[in-house]
Design an enzyme around this catalytic site. Structure first.
Site, PDB file in Angstrom:
ATOM      1  N   ARG A   1      -6.171   8.168  -8.629  1.00  0.00           N
ATOM      2  CA  ARG A   1      -5.188   7.327  -9.329  1.00  0.00           C
ATOM      3  C   ARG A   1      -5.950   6.290 -10.135  1.00  0.00           C
ATOM      4  O   ARG A   1      -6.485   5.337  -9.584  1.00  0.00           O
ATOM      5  CB  ARG A   1      -4.247   6.685  -8.318  1.00  0.00           C
ATOM      6  CG  ARG A   1      -3.400   5.571  -8.921  1.00  0.00           C
ATOM      7  CD  ARG A   1      -2.267   5.154  -8.021  1.00  0.00           C
ATOM      8  NE  ARG A   1      -2.679   4.735  -6.700  1.00  0.00           N
ATOM      9  CZ  ARG A   1      -3.172   3.536  -6.393  1.00  0.00           C
ATOM     10  NH1 ARG A   1      -3.378   2.648  -7.339  1.00  0.00           N
ATOM     11  NH2 ARG A   1      -3.479   3.233  -5.140  1.00  0.00           N
TER      12      ARG A   1
ATOM     13  N   HIS B   1      -0.858   1.555  -8.100  1.00  0.00           N
ATOM     14  CA  HIS B   1       0.119   2.380  -7.379  1.00  0.00           C
ATOM     15  C   HIS B   1       1.463   2.329  -8.107  1.00  0.00           C
ATOM     16  O   HIS B   1       2.073   3.353  -8.389  1.00  0.00           O
ATOM     17  CB  HIS B   1       0.264   1.876  -5.953  1.00  0.00           C
ATOM     18  CG  HIS B   1       1.337   2.560  -5.172  1.00  0.00           C
ATOM     19  ND1 HIS B   1       1.233   3.859  -4.737  1.00  0.00           N
ATOM     20  CD2 HIS B   1       2.553   2.129  -4.764  1.00  0.00           C
ATOM     21  CE1 HIS B   1       2.325   4.196  -4.082  1.00  0.00           C
ATOM     22  NE2 HIS B   1       3.143   3.167  -4.094  1.00  0.00           N
TER      23      HIS B   1
ATOM     24  N   TYR C   1      -8.528  -4.152  -4.016  1.00  0.00           N
ATOM     25  CA  TYR C   1      -9.025  -3.269  -2.964  1.00  0.00           C
ATOM     26  C   TYR C   1      -9.924  -2.144  -3.480  1.00  0.00           C
ATOM     27  O   TYR C   1     -10.425  -1.351  -2.688  1.00  0.00           O
ATOM     28  CB  TYR C   1      -7.862  -2.663  -2.173  1.00  0.00           C
ATOM     29  CG  TYR C   1      -6.809  -1.945  -3.016  1.00  0.00           C
ATOM     30  CD1 TYR C   1      -6.986  -0.613  -3.403  1.00  0.00           C
ATOM     31  CD2 TYR C   1      -5.651  -2.585  -3.417  1.00  0.00           C
ATOM     32  CE1 TYR C   1      -6.046   0.045  -4.166  1.00  0.00           C
ATOM     33  CE2 TYR C   1      -4.682  -1.931  -4.177  1.00  0.00           C
ATOM     34  CZ  TYR C   1      -4.883  -0.625  -4.548  1.00  0.00           C
ATOM     35  OH  TYR C   1      -3.940   0.026  -5.310  1.00  0.00           O
TER      36      TYR C   1
END
Length: 499
Positions: free
Chosen positions: A384, A388, A397
């Protein structure tokens, strides 16, 4: 209780070291990461996960044996180039260094700026860094990141220049639509958007492998699959704008409505596939879900029912390596595709950034399902590239180095390189696609801004097939409530005019 930073936990986890866990009573408890160490030398090769041939209904031979005897040299070279290196063979000395570095970072409260980049090895080795025994999984690939065409002993596809150009066009336009939707959300035109950036090959490849009579059960990110099913892209925006509950008729394109509840669509797909089998139809079903959804009980139940009833279904997991901020190694201690073994059906891992491999593997899987050989799990190993959803900040992160590593494996760039290298498309073709992409962007912008507001009373329709007294009562109450605003507005206008 000691609270350590996310960065410190991530550093230790990704370095492959084990650490003591402290219980509520304050006693150290050994983590499972040390458990497999004793059995490492005895682990059977066949535990790595068998890749079943699409032409065989019997249990597949192990991936380790198949890769030694059947894989051609070109496949081995391409796999070595694209798949991250395994950490299983790392020396004790390097592990000790990693442990010390992780501990030091944790004590110092290391920030994300100093956190080491998550290596692909932790993901590709399917948990080897967590102490799981096993060699690196086979990655089915037909097109390397450099645009080199390779072969595979069990999966391959022959396409014309026009068909290859069509796949390129699909990915480019899907990416442009996705980028436009993201921009519109930032401008306040959409409440939320889930981007597919980086996952175009997995979606277009699998979507183009289906027949019109096959049925698709998506999550909320399958914009490319929707494109392949001829769903108007602007229809996907209605739900995220809040003007409808889906926007399209699922039975018109055999494409179910987007599913926000994580993993539930796999059960719907399993039930539908079981119905197809009872009806004697030769159609297949494909259910899409992510690596995060693989932890849901619904997915496990769908696997069980599909296996027991030999349902004609393909489970397509887009492992983009991050379930929001949770990495795949926290979702599974083995590669996701290997889970299929426990349910009695085959699973394979495919290069999710290779549109040709995704097409070939999915085509074989749905044909297998149609002929009565039951379910199959495909793990499309991809990444990805964006957030998200637009409410997420991946910089908290993930490292920039990790993203840069995967940008080099971009699915559109590799197909373009192949088309150019083989002289299957010229400059005029790419220019036309770029013009079409711009037109797509304008169309989406115009469509979203002219979407009509929904009928406020429509929420009471189709709740019950034959109507219901309570719903009728609620409808009347809501109508009265809505009318009160008009009355207040009229009263206010009259008071202003009276002055």
């Amino acid at each position: 209780m000691t609270v350590e930073s996310t960065a410190a936990r991530s550093s230790t986890r990704r370095s492959g070291t084990a650490e003591a866990d402290t219980s509520a009573a304050g006693k150290p408890r050994k983590t499972a990461a040390k458990a497999p160490a004793k059995s490492a030398a005895k682990a059977p090769a066949k535990s790595e996960g068998a890749v079943k041939s699409p032409s065989s209904g019997s249990r597949a031979k192990s991936a380790a044996k198949g890769s030694d005897k059947a894989a051609p040299k070109s496949t081995a070279r391409s796999t070595a180039k694209s798949a991250p290196k395994s950490t299983a063979g790392r020396s004790a000395k390097s592990r000790a260094k990693s442990t010390a570095a992780s501990g030091a970072g944790r004590k110092a409260g290391s920030s994300r700026a100093t956190r080491p980049a998550r290596s692909g090895a932790a993901s590709a080795a399917g948990g080897a860094a967590n102490g799981v025994v096993g060699a690196e999984p086979e990655l089915i690939q037909l097109l390397t990141p450099e645009g080199e065409r390779v072969t595979h002993p069990e999966y391959d596809v022959e396409l014309s220049a026009e068909e290859l150009q069509g796949l390129y066009r699909d990915m480019v336009l899907t990416r442009r639509f996705d980028a436009e939707a993201t921009s519109l959300q930032r401008q306040g035109e959409l409440g939320l958007w889930a981007s597919l950036l980086g996952q175009e090959a997995a979606q277009i490849g699998s979507g183009r492998a289906l027949r019109p009579d096959d049925y698709v059960f998506p999550t909320y990110r399958e914009h490319g699959v929707a494109w392949c099913r001829d769903v108007d892209p602007t229809m996907l925006l209605g739900m995220f704008r809040g003007v409808n509950n889906g926007g399209w008729d699922p039975n018109s394109n055999n494409f179910h409505l987007y599913t926000i509840v994580i993993g539930s669509q796999t059960l719907h797909a399993a039930g539908y596939a079981m119905g197809l089998a009872k009806d004697g139809a030769d159609s297949a079903v494909i259910a899409y879900f992510g690596d995060g959804a693989s932890s849901q009980g619904d997915v496990a139940e769908a696997f069980t029912f599909s296996a027991v009833y030999n349902a004609p279904i393909v489970f397509f997991c887009q492992n983009n390596q991050w379930a929001i901020s949770e990495p795949t190694e926290r979702q599974s201690r083995v590669p996701i595709y290997q889970r299929a073994q426990g349910y009695g059906f085959p699973g394979v891992r495919v290069d999710g950034n290779d549109v040709l491999a995704c097409l070939a593997v999915t085509k074989a899987a749905v044909e297998r399902a149609r002929t009565g050989e039951g379910p199959m799990l495909i793990e499309a190993f991809t990444y990805r590239m964006g957030a998200h959803t637009t409410s997420d900040d991946p910089t908290r992160y993930r490292s920039d180095e990790e993203r840069a590593e995967w940008e080099a494996k971009d699915p559109i760039k590799r197909l373009k390189a192949y088309l150019e290298n083989e002289k299957l498309a010229d400059a005029d073709f790419f220019a036309r696609i770029e013009e079409e992409s711009e037109a797509m962007g304008r169309h989406v912008r115009d469509a979203i801004r002219t979407m009509p507001d929904p009928d406020s009373m429509a929420i009471f329709e189709n709740v019950y097939a034959d109507g219901h007294a309570l719903v009728d009562e609620e409808r009347a109450q809501f109508a009265e409530y809505q009318a009160s605003f008009a009355t207040e507005s009229e009263s206010g206008s009259a008071a202003v005019e009276g002055k």
